[in-house]
Each structure stands twice: as structure tokens, then as C-alpha cells.
Design an enzyme around this catalytic site. Structure first.
Site, mmCIF file in Angstrom:
data_model
loop_
_atom_site.group_PDB
_atom_site.id
_atom_site.type_symbol
_atom_site.label_atom_id
_atom_site.label_comp_id
_atom_site.label_asym_id
_atom_site.label_seq_id
_atom_site.Cartn_x
_atom_site.Cartn_y
_atom_site.Cartn_z
ATOM 1 N N ASN A 34 -41.251 -2.417 58.882
ATOM 2 C CA ASN A 34 -40.233 -1.545 58.276
ATOM 3 C C ASN A 34 -38.868 -2.222 58.157
ATOM 4 O O ASN A 34 -38.125 -1.962 57.217
ATOM 5 C CB ASN A 34 -40.132 -0.209 59.025
ATOM 6 C CG ASN A 34 -39.811 -0.381 60.493
ATOM 7 O OD1 ASN A 34 -39.993 -1.445 61.079
ATOM 8 N ND2 ASN A 34 -39.345 0.684 61.117
ATOM 9 N N LYS A 88 -44.968 -13.447 65.391
ATOM 10 C CA LYS A 88 -46.101 -12.865 64.667
ATOM 11 C C LYS A 88 -45.557 -11.701 63.834
ATOM 12 O O LYS A 88 -45.315 -10.611 64.340
ATOM 13 C CB LYS A 88 -47.175 -12.374 65.641
ATOM 14 C CG LYS A 88 -48.226 -11.449 65.025
ATOM 15 C CD LYS A 88 -49.006 -12.105 63.900
ATOM 16 C CE LYS A 88 -49.958 -11.126 63.242
ATOM 17 N NZ LYS A 88 -49.284 -10.099 62.407
ATOM 18 N N ALA A 92 -45.556 -8.659 60.931
ATOM 19 C CA ALA A 92 -46.538 -7.677 60.464
ATOM 20 C C ALA A 92 -47.290 -8.233 59.264
ATOM 21 O O ALA A 92 -46.722 -8.946 58.432
ATOM 22 C CB ALA A 92 -45.837 -6.375 60.091
ATOM 23 N N GLU A 102 -39.731 -2.094 72.148
ATOM 24 C CA GLU A 102 -39.069 -1.011 71.427
ATOM 25 C C GLU A 102 -40.166 -0.237 70.721
ATOM 26 O O GLU A 102 -40.724 -0.682 69.717
ATOM 27 C CB GLU A 102 -38.051 -1.582 70.440
ATOM 28 C CG GLU A 102 -37.104 -0.531 69.901
ATOM 29 C CD GLU A 102 -37.447 -0.125 68.482
ATOM 30 O OE1 GLU A 102 -38.017 0.978 68.337
ATOM 31 O OE2 GLU A 102 -37.172 -0.901 67.556
ATOM 32 N N LEU A 103 -40.493 0.937 71.285
ATOM 33 C CA LEU A 103 -41.690 1.669 70.870
ATOM 34 C C LEU A 103 -41.314 2.899 70.042
ATOM 35 O O LEU A 103 -40.225 2.993 69.509
ATOM 36 C CB LEU A 103 -42.512 2.031 72.110
ATOM 37 C CG LEU A 103 -42.848 0.834 73.026
ATOM 38 C CD1 LEU A 103 -43.635 1.282 74.247
ATOM 39 C CD2 LEU A 103 -43.585 -0.252 72.269
ATOM 40 N N CYS A 131 -37.741 3.814 63.048
ATOM 41 C CA CYS A 131 -38.041 4.333 64.388
ATOM 42 C C CYS A 131 -36.943 5.235 64.920
ATOM 43 O O CYS A 131 -37.168 6.006 65.852
ATOM 44 C CB CYS A 131 -38.296 3.179 65.354
ATOM 45 S SG CYS A 131 -36.957 1.982 65.405
ATOM 46 N N GLU A 161 -44.244 11.200 65.566
ATOM 47 C CA GLU A 161 -43.320 10.443 64.729
ATOM 48 C C GLU A 161 -43.845 10.469 63.295
ATOM 49 O O GLU A 161 -44.953 10.012 63.021
ATOM 50 C CB GLU A 161 -43.214 9.010 65.241
ATOM 51 C CG GLU A 161 -42.131 8.194 64.595
ATOM 52 C CD GLU A 161 -41.957 6.839 65.251
ATOM 53 O OE1 GLU A 161 -40.860 6.270 65.134
ATOM 54 O OE2 GLU A 161 -42.914 6.343 65.882
#
Length: 482
Positions: free
Chosen positions: A152, A175, A177, A253-254, A287, A384
Site C-alpha cells: 500500500n 522483500k 510485496a 507494524e501490524l 493501516c 480492518e
């Protein structure tokens, strides 16, 4: 292929018809295959970690001032190539070009910030309890770091991690996305152009099938001393479990479930504008975006009317087109999830004020959507959303607002609008979130710590605390033992 002013930014991008061990990168707005990139495996990830391990000690031995000069040069190059980088970002991610340009500038600000902050990895002298001892601490680079970055905000999230790691003297294996690898490859190319030595910022591109094994390698490989991840809470839990044996430091950071609360004394127009930006920026795929909009009953109807009118005016389309304010969702799975959340809410009694279905443009475009009569029993309240859907919820008291806002396992960001000075401090302390925006919907800055509590993660990015994630504290005791 993407037509760039500086084509060498995408030297790793192969023609769409290329064969071999590659995977395609597509434009979500059009479905066009932009090209192909290497589909790396665990062996490639392991080799990148080994190269980073070999390069990292010399980089850590570099004076912080010298490291900072390279990072500052990288910030300059990001701004110099802002138009090309924004075009890459819009083509692979879908966000409007104006938002993409803003993200490139935001990414540059992290390299600028940490170019200076790396010089402030201070130790301390500790007063000793005995006269024959001197006690002090120093901070040293933790070693090789690995980062798994999201689709995002593929440039700014990489920058926020890599700038801190490199400033601290660490190497970082990236790595990106699978949907947005081109931004990472372009940034890595500019890092080399800025003078970053080889091996310090390798990018491991991989498709959805190869990604889990590479993530596990990052977790289990003892040479990786810090793992930074931005993504879902579900994947974050897996990474925690997989990292247990190697006892590495985690910066996670979830997921979020941000409440956006509007009190009766708020500046109503400012609150509507803030909610609109927070909810629909990047098509709601952030997020920290407003996930649940809680409005005091005394102004609920007026707020809803103004908010719906503003959302209805949003221009949806290809991010390359002039005036577009909302692009497509990232892929078909995202579209399916958003529709399922809307359908669930309506089935359970929510009322549709705007939108509620895929956009007439087709593909993964979705209409700006506003729901009212939303309750905690609905999935849009509990999950979410990650899409352009705004659930409106009525509350009658400050206590009820706090209870509704905190009724989630997430704890990343929250927002509220009020002109009551006493409430501002009182209510901010009650909210169980790592970040709180008060009369402001834009809270992310390189100078400020970014991160959550509870199920929204561990550690902080940005600010002084972001540097600490990549530094080890070493205690020195100097004595004259007899």
C-alpha cells in the site's frame, strides 16, 4: 514497460513476454502487464543475507557522518527522480499520481531525517558506586536486518525501515510485496547511485508462492538480527513464532482498526474534511485510515449529510488521469473482501447512504461507500476494512465513545475532533492506541514515532526510537580490580 525519463531505474524489469523463473507485475487500473521480475527462492534469500553479512561490518565502521552523506544524497536523488518514481508507483499500485508524488517526498524525508539522526546514537556515562570503576554504555549496529514491506505504501515504508537501519550501520535485505516490487528495485538502484556500497540493500523479489518460505528464512536465519515487517496481524504472529529459535529483535507494524471520533463541540467542517482524507486516501488501503467513524448524536445527521456529499464528489479512476482522487483496489481479492464486508453490514441492519458496489469502471474499482446504523456485531466494525467504505456510528457520551473506540484488539492509530481543551488531554489518555491524531487526520512524520500497541505490533519506526530498533546497547565496566 513503463516509459520513464530515466529508464535505468527499472534495469531489473524484464519484458512482459520473458520466460524463465519470473513473475508478472500488473497495473491494477488496467490489467496491463508492466513487465516481469525475477521470482527468487529461499536459496537466493540466503545468498543475499550472506552478502549483507559480509558487507555490514565495513559499513558499521564507517563514521556516522559519512553514512549520513550517502543517505542525504539518496534523499536528493529520490526528489530528483520524483516524477519517474511516482509514475512507477501509480502504475503498479494504483493510487492517484498526486498521492504517489507525495509518497516519494515522504520517503525522501526519512533518508534526510536519519542522515542526521545516525550521528546521535549516543551512549552515556553512569555514575559508579565505587571510585575504582568507570561505567559507560555505547550503541552499536545490531547487524544484518531484514524487512518485509507492504504494497500500500511500497516506497515510504521501505524508506522508513531502510533509512533507520542504514543510519545505524546495519545492512538490510528487502522483500517487497509481490504486487509492488518495482518501487523497491528503483529505490535500490538510486541507493547504489548515491554511493551505497554493494550488498547493503539487496532486494529479493518473489511471487505469492515463494514469499512465505523467504519470510521464514528471514526469521530462522541466525545472521539476521532484526526483522521489520509491516502487514497483517495474522502474518505478524507467524513471524513471531518463526523467530523464536533465533531470538531476534522484531519491529512489527501490524493491522489497525482506527476509530475517528467527532464530538459535538468539534469544528464540523474540519472534521468532515479530515474524515474524508483519512478514509478515502489510497482508496482506504492504509493501516491508519479511519475504519470506524463515531459521531456524537447531537451532530450526527449534519455530519452524515456533509460527509456523504463530499464522498459523492470524489473522482474515481485511473491514477494517471487528471483530477482522480481514488484509484482501484490492489487486486480481486481485495474487492471481494470489501464487498463481503458491505454485504454483511447490510444483512445485519446497516443502511446504505452511498455506494455499496463495484464501480462502473469495472476491474477492482469500488464506489466510495458510506454506511449508517452500524453496530459492533458487524464485520465492518470488527475488521480492518482496507477499502473505501466508511461506517458511521452514533454515540451519546464520552464514556460510550471510549468504549466503542477501544472495543478491538488493534491499537495502532485513533483520531478525534474536539475544541474542548480539557477533553483533548483526558480523552487522548483513555484511548488504547499507539498514536492519536487530535484535530488532525495526517499524523505520519519522520520526526514522530510510528507504531501501535496490543495486537498492532511491537517497536516504533521513525523518530529517535526508529533508530533504536537497529542498535545494540553495550555496557562497559572499566575497573582496577586487585
Amino acid at each position: 514497460m513503463i516509459a520513464l525519463e530515466y529508464p535505468d531505474l527499472l534495469e531489473a524489469l524484464l519484458p512482459a513476454e520473458s520466460a524463465g523463473n519470473t513473475f508478472a507485475v500488473a497495473d491494477p487500473a488496467t490489467g496491463e502487464i508492466l513487465g516481469r521480475v525475477t521470482n527468487n527462492d529461499v536459496a537466493a534469500a540466503r545468498a543475499a543475507i550472506q552478502s549483507a553479512s559480509a558487507a555490514q561490518p565495513a559499513w558499521a565502521a564507517h563514521p556516522a557522518l559519512a553514512r549520513g552523506r550517502i543517505l542525504r544524497r539518496l534523499a536528493e536523488l529520490l526528489l530528483q527522480h520524483q516524477n519517474d518514481l511516482a509514475l512507477i508507483l501509480t502504475r503498479e499500485q494504483g493510487k492517484p499520481l498526486s498521492e504517489a508524488r507525495g509518497e516519494i517526498a515522504f520517503a525522501a524525508s526519512f533518508f534526510e531525517w536519519f542522515a542526521e539522526e545516525g550521528r546521535r546514537a549516543y551512549g552515556e556515562v553512569i555514575p559508579a558506586p565505587q571510585g575504582d570503576k568507570r561505567l559507560l554504555t555505547i550503541r552499536q549496529a545490531a547487524g544484518v536486518a531484514a524487512a518485509i514491506t507492504p504494497w500500500n505504501f511500497p516506497v515510504s515504508m521501505l524508506a522508513r525501515k531502510a533509512a533507520a537501519a542504514l543510519a545505524a550501520g546495519c545492512a538490510m535485505v528487502i522483500k517487497p510485496a509481490e504486487q509492488t516490487p518495482l518501487s523497491a528495485l528503483a529505490l535500490a538502484r538510486l541507493a547504489r547511485n548515491a554511493g551505497l556500497p554493494d550488498g547493503l540493500l539487496p532486494v529479493i523479489t518473489a511471487d505469492r508462492d515463494n514469499t512465505p518460505a523467504i519470510g521464514e528464512e528471514f526469521c530462522r536465519n541466525p545472521a539476521v538480527r532484526v526483522l521489520s515487517f509491516t502487514g497483517s496481524t495474522r502474518v505478524g504472529r507467524q513471524l513471531i513464532a518463526q523467530s523464536a529459535d533465533s531470538v531476534k529483535r522484531l519491529a512489527l507494524e501490524l493491522g489497525g482498526n482506527a476509530p475517528f471520533i467527532v464530538f459535538g463541540d468539534a469544528d464540523l467542517d474540519a472534521a468532515v474534511a479530515g474524515a474524508l482524507v483519512s478514509k478515502f486516501r489510497n482508496a482506504g488501503q492504509t493501516c491508519v485510515c479511519a475504519n470506524r467513524i463515531l459521531v456524537h448524536e447531537s451532530i450526527f445527521d449534519t455530519f452524515a449529510e456533509k460527509f456523504v456529499a463530499a464522498a459523492a464528489r470524489l473522482k474515481v479512476g485511473n491514477g494517471l488521469d487528471a483530477g482522480v482522487e481514488q484509484g482501484p483496489l490492489i487486486d480481486a481479492r481485495a474487492l471481494e473482501k470489501v464487498q463481503a464486508l458491505v454485504d454483511d453490514a447490510i444483512d445485519k441492519g446497516a443502511r446504505l447512504l452511498l455506494g455499496g458496489k463495484p464501480h462502473a469502471l469495472g476491474r477492482t474499482f469500488y464506489e466510495p461507500t458510506v454506511l449508517t446504523d452500524v453496530t459492533p456485531a458487524m464485520r465492518v466494525f470488527q475488521e480492518e476494512i482496507f477499502g473505501p467504505v466508511a461506517p458511521l456510528i452514533r454515540f451519546s457520551s464520552e464514556t460510550e465513545a471510549a468504549e466503542l473506540a477501544n472495543a478491538t484488539e488493534a491499537g495502532l492509530a485513533a483520531y478525534f475532533y474536539s475544541r474542548d481543551a480539557q477533553r483533548i488531554f483526558r480523552f487522548a489518555e483513555v484511548l488504547q492506541y499507539g498514536m492519536v491524531g487530535i484535530n488532525s487526520a495526517m499524523i505520519s512524520l519522520p520526526e514522530a514515532p510510528f507504531g501501535g500497541i496490543r495486537q498492532s505490533g511491537l517497536g516504533r519506526e521513525g523518530a529517535r526510537l526508529g533508530l533504536e530498533e537497529y542498535l545494540d546497547v553495550k555496557y562497559l565496566c572499566i575497573g582496577q580490580d586487585q
